[in-house]
Design an enzyme around this catalytic site. Structure first.
Site, PDB file in Angstrom:
ATOM      1  CG  HIS A 361      -7.459  -6.019  -4.972  1.00 55.92           C
ATOM      2  ND1 HIS A 361      -8.471  -5.099  -4.938  1.00 55.92           N
ATOM      3  CD2 HIS A 361      -6.308  -5.324  -4.791  1.00 55.92           C
ATOM      4  CE1 HIS A 361      -7.957  -3.893  -4.750  1.00 55.92           C
ATOM      5  NE2 HIS A 361      -6.654  -4.003  -4.655  1.00 55.92           N
ATOM      6  CG  ASP A 398      -2.945  -3.803  -3.356  1.00 59.77           C
ATOM      7  OD1 ASP A 398      -4.054  -3.517  -2.879  1.00 59.77           O
ATOM      8  OD2 ASP A 398      -2.649  -3.608  -4.539  1.00 59.77           O
TER       9      ASP A 398
HETATM   10  N1  LIG Z   1     -12.472   2.124  10.030  1.00 60.92           N
HETATM   11  C1  LIG Z   1     -11.476   2.195   9.164  1.00 60.92           C
HETATM   12  N2  LIG Z   1     -10.883   1.075   8.707  1.00 60.92           N
HETATM   13  C2  LIG Z   1      -9.889   1.155   7.802  1.00 60.92           C
HETATM   14  N3  LIG Z   1      -9.393   2.312   7.305  1.00 60.92           N
HETATM   15  C3  LIG Z   1      -9.949   3.457   7.738  1.00 60.92           C
HETATM   16  C4  LIG Z   1     -11.008   3.449   8.675  1.00 60.92           C
HETATM   17  N4  LIG Z   1     -11.375   4.732   8.920  1.00 60.92           N
HETATM   18  C5  LIG Z   1     -10.580   5.494   8.181  1.00 60.92           C
HETATM   19  N5  LIG Z   1      -9.711   4.761   7.459  1.00 60.92           N
HETATM   20  C6  LIG Z   1      -8.727   5.311   6.501  1.00 60.92           C
HETATM   21  O1  LIG Z   1      -9.069   4.827   5.211  1.00 60.92           O
HETATM   22  C7  LIG Z   1      -7.915   4.623   4.438  1.00 60.92           C
HETATM   23  C8  LIG Z   1      -7.804   3.178   4.006  1.00 60.92           C
HETATM   24  O2  LIG Z   1      -6.809   3.114   3.021  1.00 60.92           O
HETATM   25  P1  LIG Z   1      -5.931   1.850   2.712  1.00 60.92           P
HETATM   26  O3  LIG Z   1      -5.663   1.058   3.933  1.00 60.92           O
HETATM   27  O4  LIG Z   1      -4.738   2.331   1.922  1.00 60.92           O
HETATM   28  O5  LIG Z   1      -6.943   1.070   1.757  1.00 60.92           O
HETATM   29  P2  LIG Z   1      -6.650  -0.006   0.655  1.00 60.92           P
HETATM   30  O6  LIG Z   1      -5.309  -0.587   0.929  1.00 60.92           O
HETATM   31  O7  LIG Z   1      -7.750  -0.995   0.786  1.00 60.92           O
HETATM   32  O8  LIG Z   1      -6.687   0.747  -0.644  1.00 60.92           O
HETATM   33  C9  LIG Z   1      -6.735   5.031   5.280  1.00 60.92           C
HETATM   34  O9  LIG Z   1      -6.442   6.358   4.988  1.00 60.92           O
HETATM   35  C10 LIG Z   1      -7.295   4.875   6.716  1.00 60.92           C
HETATM   36  O10 LIG Z   1      -6.659   5.707   7.637  1.00 60.92           O
HETATM   37  C1  LIG Z   2      -2.919   1.361  -5.748  1.00 58.75           C
HETATM   38  C2  LIG Z   2      -4.131   0.976  -5.828  1.00 58.75           C
HETATM   39  O1  LIG Z   2      -4.661   0.104  -4.922  1.00 58.75           O
HETATM   40  P1  LIG Z   2      -5.271   0.310  -3.469  1.00 58.75           P
HETATM   41  O2  LIG Z   2      -5.998   1.597  -3.515  1.00 58.75           O
HETATM   42  O3  LIG Z   2      -6.134  -0.887  -3.337  1.00 58.75           O
HETATM   43  O4  LIG Z   2      -4.144   0.334  -2.480  1.00 58.75           O
HETATM   44  C3  LIG Z   2      -4.945   1.392  -6.964  1.00 58.75           C
HETATM   45  O5  LIG Z   2      -6.066   0.883  -7.054  1.00 58.75           O
HETATM   46  O6  LIG Z   2      -4.464   2.199  -7.785  1.00 58.75           O
HETATM   47 MN   LIG Z   3      -3.647  -0.605  -0.418  1.00 55.75          MN
END
Ligand SMILES: Nc1ncnc2c1ncn2[C@@H]1O[C@H](COP(=O)(O)OP(=O)(O)O)[C@@H](O)[C@H]1O
Ligand SMILES: C=C(OP(=O)(O)O)C(=O)O
Ligand SMILES: [Mn+2]
Ligand SMILES: [Ca+2]
Length: 628
Positions: A361, A398
């Site tokens: 993941h 992801d």
């Molecule tokens: N320092 C940071 N590093 C990474 N993301 C951040 C940070 N500060 C705020 N964010 C926000 O947090 C969120 C991270 O989401 P995302 O990249 O989709 O996470 P994941 O893919 O791990 O689920 C985004 O909305 C991003 O703009």
């Molecule tokens: C889409 C998902 O993954 P992520 O938030 O890690 O992007 C989820 O957990 O439903």
């Molecule tokens: Mn994601």
């Protein structure tokens, strides 16, 4: 005992060396098994009849999505403004073979052998391709009404070209949640009552094979159900889908590593789900589609159609059921599209380790010199954001596979959180939001159709799903160096009921998706890191300068700089988090508290032995205990 998947199974042994340094043709129905009846899982299941915070009715939900504004640019309400497209099939797949295959997928287990299918959109009769179908059964006493009618199959539609997805989308009828074209051309839609995954409603069939192979019990994401109950839910989904006039079918691949890819079929009731998977899975070429054959795994997504709460094991009207033996997944009572991609990820977490491939993941990108970085973290920690780096090639955001030959992306697209998305901060993600992109649960101005990314009226977990072709990417690439960055926390929104960040130790930075015991993945990671000489870094993308409430989230720009520094080889001492805390005592306290949580969390795993002598378990434990 392994399931007879169609591909060549390699001999798989769980590696026993460790130390983290630098690091089939349809399987017959299973024998019915007996499981403990009664309230075994009452502590893990939830009741979804609790009142919603934001909306009580579909109309209220729709009005949340549309911001009131003065009509400056008159656009005609709802209909096909800016949308063009003709109806009818365009994929050169051999129609009859495909129809037979889909008819078999949709066959009721108790009545007809399969529905009568026609290709194309019933709403554009002139363009429908009528394909002669051999009648599957003559009317008999047990025939159903859905067996007497034709179902229109919309097979592998794409948003552009001659395909009718866009028109189809807008023709779903007044009772359904529609897709609306936003100002950038991206298609916005609502997922209904569920705006995040429902891990408490996830069930995995426990049979004699999975009982032995999967992780069950405390801490495990796998909540059991029996084969018979699965068949009840499967029939419910299939009956629902067969009662519709049209059904969407996607035939696609998972995993860019051609040696280890699987064929998936997604059957769904909504155009939005078809388009989402079109973007998220790997899209076959027309030639590949022609020779697609029988899928290795099939999803039946009945969306809003609920499960029956009187069915054994059901504790709400949502049920997401995985049956590895039948190679099927059934979705009832939730339209959140992430259930499909993460459900398939679970399947990969089962299949890949059998072939000595580690499923991860994580996000992944690659520098110009071929150095590969993996970003581990739970939802919202920044995998998508940080792997999307303008100076590096995106491998994926992801789900990845780490094999002996390299790291490959499982998917064909990204699923970005878009709350507070801004062009200046995240230009690459911003630019990916264009025609073909699915925007889930965002709010837009009802007249200008401009999206307001700051608006959380529907949910904080707003999403954009777009195909990877948008970026400079390397789909599959031999691994040279791997740097591992990781942080774990649970942010609000992605899972139902989580309203603010919570400290959690999610095994493998994604316990919700793993199938085997976490130590199996841990052992493989240790072995691979050692073999490749990979380095691990723990990067805080969350709270800095104090806990949630007093500190603030570290600025994305700073995190990017930290990661740039890691890539350019800066010494780790300068990245000490205590320097950012004014209250040093509070830092120490928080650290101790976290260490305590970590230790008690780890106790779940101490009982599990890997290998015949449990040597690896001991070694991992030793590592944990000495690292305090
Ligand atoms: N320092 C940071 N590093 C990474 N993301 C951040 C940070 N500060 C705020 N964010 C926000 O947090 C969120 C991270 O989401 P995302 O990249 O989709 O996470 P994941 O893919 O791990 O689920 C985004 O909305 C991003 O703009
Ligand atoms: C889409 C998902 O993954 P992520 O938030 O890690 O992007 C989820 O957990 O439903
Ligand atoms: Mn994601
Ligand atoms: Ca959910």
């Amino acid at each position: 005992m392994f399931y007879a998947w169609k591909w060549r199974e390699r001999e798989t042994k769980i590696p026993v060396e460790t130390s983290v340094s630098r690091a089939a043709a349809a399987r017959d129905a299973l024998p019915r098994i007996t499981t403990e009846k009664g309230g075994k899982s009452t502590d893990v299941c939830h009741d979804d009849t609790a009142p919603r915070v934001n909306f009580q009715t579909i109309d209220e939900l729709h009005s949340l999505q549309k911001k009131r504004s003065a009509p400056t640019t008159p656009l005609r309400d709802g209909s096909a403004s800016g949308v063009s497209g003709t109806s009818g099939p365009t994929t050169p797949v051999s129609s009859e073979t495909m129809l037979q295959s889909v008819s078999a997928s949709l066959a009721s287990l108790t009545r007809e052998t399969g529905p009568k299918l026609i290709r194309g959109d019933p709403t554009s009769a002139a363009n429908v391709a009528h394909v002669p179908v051999t009648p599957t059964s003559l009317p008999t006493a047990d025939v159903s009404d859905s067996g007497l009618k034709f179902t229109h199959i919309l097979h592998n539609l794409s948003p552009a070209g001659n395909n009718p997805l866009n028109v189809t989308v807008l023709n779903q009828g007044p009772n359904l949640i529609l897709i609306v074209v936003t100002s950038t051309g991206a298609l916005a839609t609502l997922s209904g009552a569920k705006t995040g995954r429902s891990p408490k409603d996830k069930r995995v069939v426990k049979d004699e094979t999975t009982e032995a192979e999967l992780w069950w019990g405390k801490g495990s994401p796998n909540i059991e159900m029996d084969e018979q109950t699965f068949l009840v839910n499967r029939e419910r989904a299939v009956d629902y889908l067969n009662s519709l006039d049209k059904v969407f079918v996607n035939d696609q691949y998972l995993n860019w590593d051609p040696e280890n890819r699987i064929k998936v079929r997604i059957v769904s009731a909504r155009a939005y789900h078809s388009l989402f998977m079109h973007n998220m899975c790997i899209r076959p070429t027309p030639e590949e589609l022609e020779n697609f054959g029988t899928p290795d795994f099939t999803i039946y997504n009945a969306g809003k159609f609920p499960c029956n709460r009187f069915t054994h094991y059901m504790t709400s009207s949502t049920s997401v059921d995985i049956n590895l033996g039948r190679r099927e997944m059934v979705i009832l009572g939730t339209q959140y599209a992430g259930e499909m991609k993460k459900g398939l990820f679970g399947v990969m977490h089962y299949l890949m380790p059998k072939r000595k491939i580690l499923s991860l993941h994580s996000g992944c990108n690659m520098g110009k010199d071929g150095d590969v970085a993996l970003f581990f973290g739970l939802s919202g920690t920044g995998k998508t954001t940080l792997s999307t780096d303008h100076n590096r090639y995106l491998i994926g955001d992801d789900e990845h596979c780490w094999s002996e030959t390299g790291v490959s992306n499982i998917e064909g697209g990204c699923y970005a959180k878009c709350i507070d998305l801004a062009r200046e901060k995240e230009p690459d993600i911003w630019n990916a939001i264009k025609f073909g992109t699915v925007l889930e649960n965002v709010v837009f101005d009802e007249h200008t159709r401009e999206v307001d990314y700051t608006d959380k009226s529907v949910t904080e977990n707003t999403r954009a799903a777009y195909p990877m072709s948008t970026f400079r990417t390397r789909r599959y690439r031999a691994l040279d160096h791997t740097r591992r960055t990781g942080y774990t926390a649970l942010v609000a929104g992605t899972e139902e009921g989580v309203k603010e960040p919570r400290a959690t130790f999610s095994a493998c930075f994604g316990a919700a998706f793993i199938m085997l015991h976490p130590t199996k993945y841990a052992a493989m990671l240790a072995e691979k890191m050692q073999a490749q000489g990979a380095t691990g870094w723990l990067v805080n993308t969350g709270w800095s300068g104090g806990s949630y409430g007093s500190g603030s989230r570290i600025k994305l720009a700073y995190t990017r700089k930290i990661i740039d520094a890691i890539h350019s080889g800066v010494p780790s001492e300068i990245l000490e988090p205590i320097n950012a805390w004014e209250d040093k005592m509070a830092y120490e306290d928080t650290l101790l508290k976290l260490a305590g949580l970590f230790k008690s969390n780890f106790e779940t795993f101490t009982s599990h032995k890997i290998g015949d002598d449990g040597k690896l378990t001991e070694e991992i434990l030793q590592l944990v205990l000495t690292s305090e």
